[in-house]
Design a protein around this motif. Sequence first.
Motif, short mmCIF file in Angstrom:
data_model
loop_
_atom_site.label_atom_id
_atom_site.label_comp_id
_atom_site.label_asym_id
_atom_site.label_seq_id
_atom_site.Cartn_x
_atom_site.Cartn_y
_atom_site.Cartn_z
N LYS A 1 -1.02 -0.88 3.56
CA LYS A 1 0.24 -1.74 3.09
C LYS A 1 0.98 -1.06 2.22
CE LYS A 1 1.98 -6.26 1.90
NZ LYS A 1 2.93 -6.47 2.74
N GLN B 1 -9.56 -1.80 -3.18
CA GLN B 1 -9.82 -1.97 -2.39
C GLN B 1 -11.35 -1.83 -1.56
OE1 GLN B 1 -7.32 -0.17 -0.53
NE2 GLN B 1 -8.81 -0.12 1.65
N LEU C 1 -2.71 -2.79 -0.51
CA LEU C 1 -1.67 -2.85 -1.49
C LEU C 1 -1.90 -2.88 -3.16
CD1 LEU C 1 1.14 -3.74 -1.22
CD2 LEU C 1 0.55 -5.91 -1.48
N ILE D 1 -0.40 -2.79 8.64
CA ILE D 1 -2.00 -3.22 8.48
C ILE D 1 -3.38 -3.10 9.84
CG2 ILE D 1 -3.56 -5.25 7.59
CD1 ILE D 1 -0.97 -6.54 5.99
N ALA E 1 2.09 0.18 -1.33
CA ALA E 1 2.92 -0.93 -2.44
C ALA E 1 3.70 -1.11 -3.51
CB ALA E 1 1.38 -0.70 -3.83
N ARG E 2 5.12 -0.06 -2.73
CA ARG E 2 6.15 0.11 -4.68
C ARG E 2 7.26 1.30 -3.03
NH1 ARG E 2 7.20 2.35 -10.06
NH2 ARG E 2 5.24 4.03 -9.24
N CYS F 1 -5.30 -4.78 3.34
CA CYS F 1 -4.37 -4.15 3.28
C CYS F 1 -4.22 -3.23 2.28
CB CYS F 1 -3.47 -4.46 3.20
SG CYS F 1 -3.25 -5.59 1.55
N LYS G 1 -3.80 -13.71 -1.26
CA LYS G 1 -4.07 -14.29 -3.38
C LYS G 1 -5.37 -14.00 -3.66
CE LYS G 1 0.02 -17.48 -4.31
NZ LYS G 1 0.39 -18.41 -3.61
N GLY H 1 1.94 4.37 -2.12
CA GLY H 1 0.30 3.80 -1.62
C GLY H 1 -0.55 4.61 -1.48
N VAL H 2 -1.88 3.66 -0.66
CA VAL H 2 -2.56 4.46 -1.05
C VAL H 2 -3.05 3.80 0.68
CG1 VAL H 2 -4.93 4.56 -1.53
CG2 VAL H 2 -3.53 3.69 -2.76
N ARG I 1 0.22 -9.42 -6.22
CA ARG I 1 1.66 -9.13 -4.95
C ARG I 1 0.22 -9.36 -3.36
NH1 ARG I 1 3.21 -3.03 -6.81
NH2 ARG I 1 4.59 -3.44 -8.10
N ARG J 1 2.39 -12.14 6.49
CA ARG J 1 0.88 -12.25 6.29
C ARG J 1 0.83 -12.23 5.22
NH1 ARG J 1 -1.74 -7.90 10.12
NH2 ARG J 1 -3.47 -8.98 9.07
N ASP J 2 1.74 -12.98 4.53
CA ASP J 2 1.19 -12.82 2.86
C ASP J 2 1.09 -14.15 2.28
OD1 ASP J 2 1.97 -12.20 0.35
OD2 ASP J 2 3.15 -9.94 0.77
N GLU J 3 0.32 -14.69 1.83
CA GLU J 3 0.57 -16.04 0.89
C GLU J 3 1.90 -16.23 0.30
OE1 GLU J 3 -1.76 -18.22 1.42
OE2 GLU J 3 -3.07 -17.41 3.23
N ASN J 4 2.18 -15.22 -0.51
CA ASN J 4 3.36 -15.01 -1.66
C ASN J 4 4.16 -15.08 -0.45
OD1 ASN J 4 1.63 -15.16 -4.14
ND2 ASN J 4 1.40 -12.66 -3.08
N PRO K 1 -0.96 -10.14 -0.47
CA PRO K 1 -0.72 -10.84 0.21
C PRO K 1 -1.42 -11.62 0.30
CG PRO K 1 -1.11 -8.44 0.84
CD PRO K 1 -2.26 -8.76 -0.73
N TYR L 1 9.51 -5.61 -4.90
CA TYR L 1 8.41 -4.04 -5.09
C TYR L 1 9.38 -3.26 -4.00
CZ TYR L 1 4.99 -6.49 -2.43
OH TYR L 1 4.62 -7.60 -1.49
N THR M 1 -5.41 3.67 3.68
CA THR M 1 -7.00 3.31 3.36
C THR M 1 -8.00 4.18 4.68
OG1 THR M 1 -6.18 1.74 5.42
CG2 THR M 1 -5.55 0.60 3.00
N TYR N 1 -9.00 6.91 1.56
CA TYR N 1 -8.23 6.71 0.17
C TYR N 1 -7.43 7.70 -0.52
CZ TYR N 1 -11.37 2.96 1.04
OH TYR N 1 -12.34 1.84 2.11
N GLY O 1 -2.77 0.50 -3.82
CA GLY O 1 -1.96 1.28 -4.15
C GLY O 1 -0.18 0.62 -5.30
N SER O 2 -0.85 -0.15 -6.07
CA SER O 2 -0.13 -0.87 -7.20
C SER O 2 -1.13 -0.25 -8.53
CB SER O 2 -0.60 -2.18 -6.72
OG SER O 2 0.13 -2.65 -5.20
#
Lengths: 427, 212
Positions: free
Chosen positions: A321, B56, B38, A294, A323-324, B36, B92, A337-338, B88, A256-259, B90, A206, A340, A343, B41-42
């Motif tokens: 973070k 969120q 994300l 973050i 988003a795109r 975060c 999960k 994004g947003v 997306r 910091r991303d599980e993916n 992070p 993204y 936070t 918002y 934003g998505s």
Amino acid sequence: MTSVVATNQTILVVGGGISGMTAALEAAETGKQVVLVEKNPYLGGRTVQLYRYFPKMCHPTCGLEINLRRLKANPRIQVLTLAEVTGITGTKGAYSVSVKLKPRYVNSNCTACGECGKAVSTEIDDEFNYNLGKIKAAYLPSNMAYPQRYVIDPSIIGTPDADKAKAACKYDAVNLDDQEETINLSAGAIVWATGWKPYDAEKIVYYGYDRFPNVITNVEFERLADPHGPTGGKILRPSDGKEAKNIAFIQCAGSRDENHLRHCSRFCCMGSLKQTHYVQEKYGDEGKSTIYFIDIRAIDRFEDFYQKVKANPNVTFVKSKVARITEDKAGNPVCNGVNTEGYIRYANAHDLVVLALGMEPAVKGVNIPAEVMSDSSGFLMADPANAGIFGAGCATNALDVNRAVQSATAAALRAIQVVNKVARAEA
Amino acid sequence: MSDLNQEMADRYKNNFLKEIEEQAEMGEWVKMCMQCGLCSGSCPTNFHSGWDHPPQEIFMLIRAGKREEVLNSQGMYMCTSCYNCYVRCPRKVPVTHVMHGIAEYAYRIGRAPKAQPTMHLSKTFWTNATKTGRVNEVQLTQSLYFKEGIGAGIKKAMEMQSEALGLVKAGRLNPMEALGMGHKCKDIKGIHAMLAKAEELEARNKAAKGKE
Ligand SMILES: Cc1cc2nc3c(=O)[nH]c(=O)nc-3n(C[C@H](O)[C@H](O)[C@H](O)COP(=O)(O)OP(=O)(O)OC[C@H]3O[C@@H](n4cnc5c(N)ncnc54)[C@H](O)[C@@H]3O)c2cc1C
Ligand code: SF4
Ligand code: SF4
Ligand code: SF4
Ligand code: SF4
């Protein structure tokens, strides 16, 4: 055939970055024999590709120069460049190591006069500058390269270009018959300091690193800011060469991303804070930086550095973070994004986006040719089972230079204890 | 307001996070969120005017114990299940499923708005699909089209006529379904027994929680 003197009292250091050099020097300066094995044609690792260091904003060449002086003064260190360890057998106190040496095609007669580079016409990717430009196929990897010796790229061997390089050399330094070879050496202890590599930006789909030319990485940005880099130190964006004055930094790109990478890479918040200085330095009040984060992790004594950047009115912080990334009609990357804090949805166009990529180990634990323990990210772990193999620097964790050097000294001390034991047994 | 709503509010007192963790499907994931942004934003429906709280923010409100704000929110019903956030996140967090879990919980305790269109769709779909174990497409479409009255339903049906015919020709739609015929599961009784059992187990589980 390359000859190396090594016994079970020798310490082998793998990786010649700041960590490996430190470990080698610390050990050699206590009187130990050291063999330093480096994959690149030069020493220094990734730090020499940085423009400046946080927190003091000094040039990395300065620290490198000191280390090189120590190295040249020390006869107990044997340096092998273009070398990779391919196998380790044996145990603590008695390892047998095979090292593959790639041909450089240039011997120690080389004065780095540069004539061979002028003579050849083939161009190759400029790896030192993260492929941001092209260089001749006979090249000196960087101004500061140690050894100061040219390299002939294997791709031109057997072509007329190679003959041109040989003909141009007045010092009989070009040897086109150089062959790859594998040598075996003994070592009592091993310091593994192969460092890190930036996370593959394309995997963060993204952010469109592979689709948008004006989305670049933090390591590339270091090269853009460096006067020795591909743009001569001008911060120009790739798509149209326009001066990039409004720059976005996206934190935790891949970390910091599980993916992607599970860990926090620790240096990248400081890395981006540092890079806002580059923008300020080049463009003064016209240079605007926006950091999307973050949370900012400027650990312990770096807090001051963070507070100073925060006080700079030309630097904006957005807690989000991204988003795109999309691209507008003018070719500007747009961060979506947003925020936070409140918002609020945003779609901000910038001249250039810098992804603060995280670190992963250059050689993951499973690929180290020995029995070692590593964590889920592939970083080498301290473990009694590793016996005489000790990790140092970014091979063990995502670290800044200061911490990498501390860990290298620790590894050197452990290695020294092992070879001391061997010496006592052999005495 | 329903008794169940009051009962739950009393049972969990000021611990709304615990209430969601124990009572809402996938609610235990809420505390894994690191805020975060994300997902928000998505989220494509974020442009929608009815979208008052993106995921969120819902998670933050839950952790802050804002029971009324969350249960009055439209956010969880507006989710279109696009799964952008889900793939997306992070941490999960299965964001989509958590949103549905919260919506379902709000419905269960009688806090869902009466004329919420996505909830209407879900309920209609569920009733339709569980009847025979297979979806009766014709009846499902009819009940959605005629939701706003006969006139609107006929108009909509006319508009979609050629699509419907195409589906029939391709063998994807069986007109006999209008009469309650068409595909069914072999063991309808078995399916019903299974669903009844699942419902019973779930109710027992949830009732037991928070009572210790
Ligand atoms: C954009 C960016 C900015 C940064 N800025 C700063 C800063 O300002 N200040 C700071 O303190 N830190 C900074 N850092 C962190 C710093 O780069 C690292 O701390 C440092 O490079 C760690 O050194 P190292 O020797 O452990 O690893 P490396 O520098 O990666 O060195 C490892 C060496 O091992 C070699 N090698 C790899 N594999 C093999 C193999 N199989 N066989 C033999 N050799 C091998 C490599 O070629 C390399 O020479 C920054 C990092 C990035 C990404
Ligand atoms: S190889 Fe020869 S020509 Fe090339 S830089 Fe070295 S000395 Fe000069
Ligand atoms: S140091 Fe900062 S940018 Fe890097 S992974 Fe950690 S929080 Fe993210
Ligand atoms: S993407 Fe995941 S971690 Fe981030 S705010 Fe959404 S739920 Fe939380
Ligand atoms: S799955 Fe739902 S909450 Fe998630 S991004 Fe899509 S619409 Fe938004």
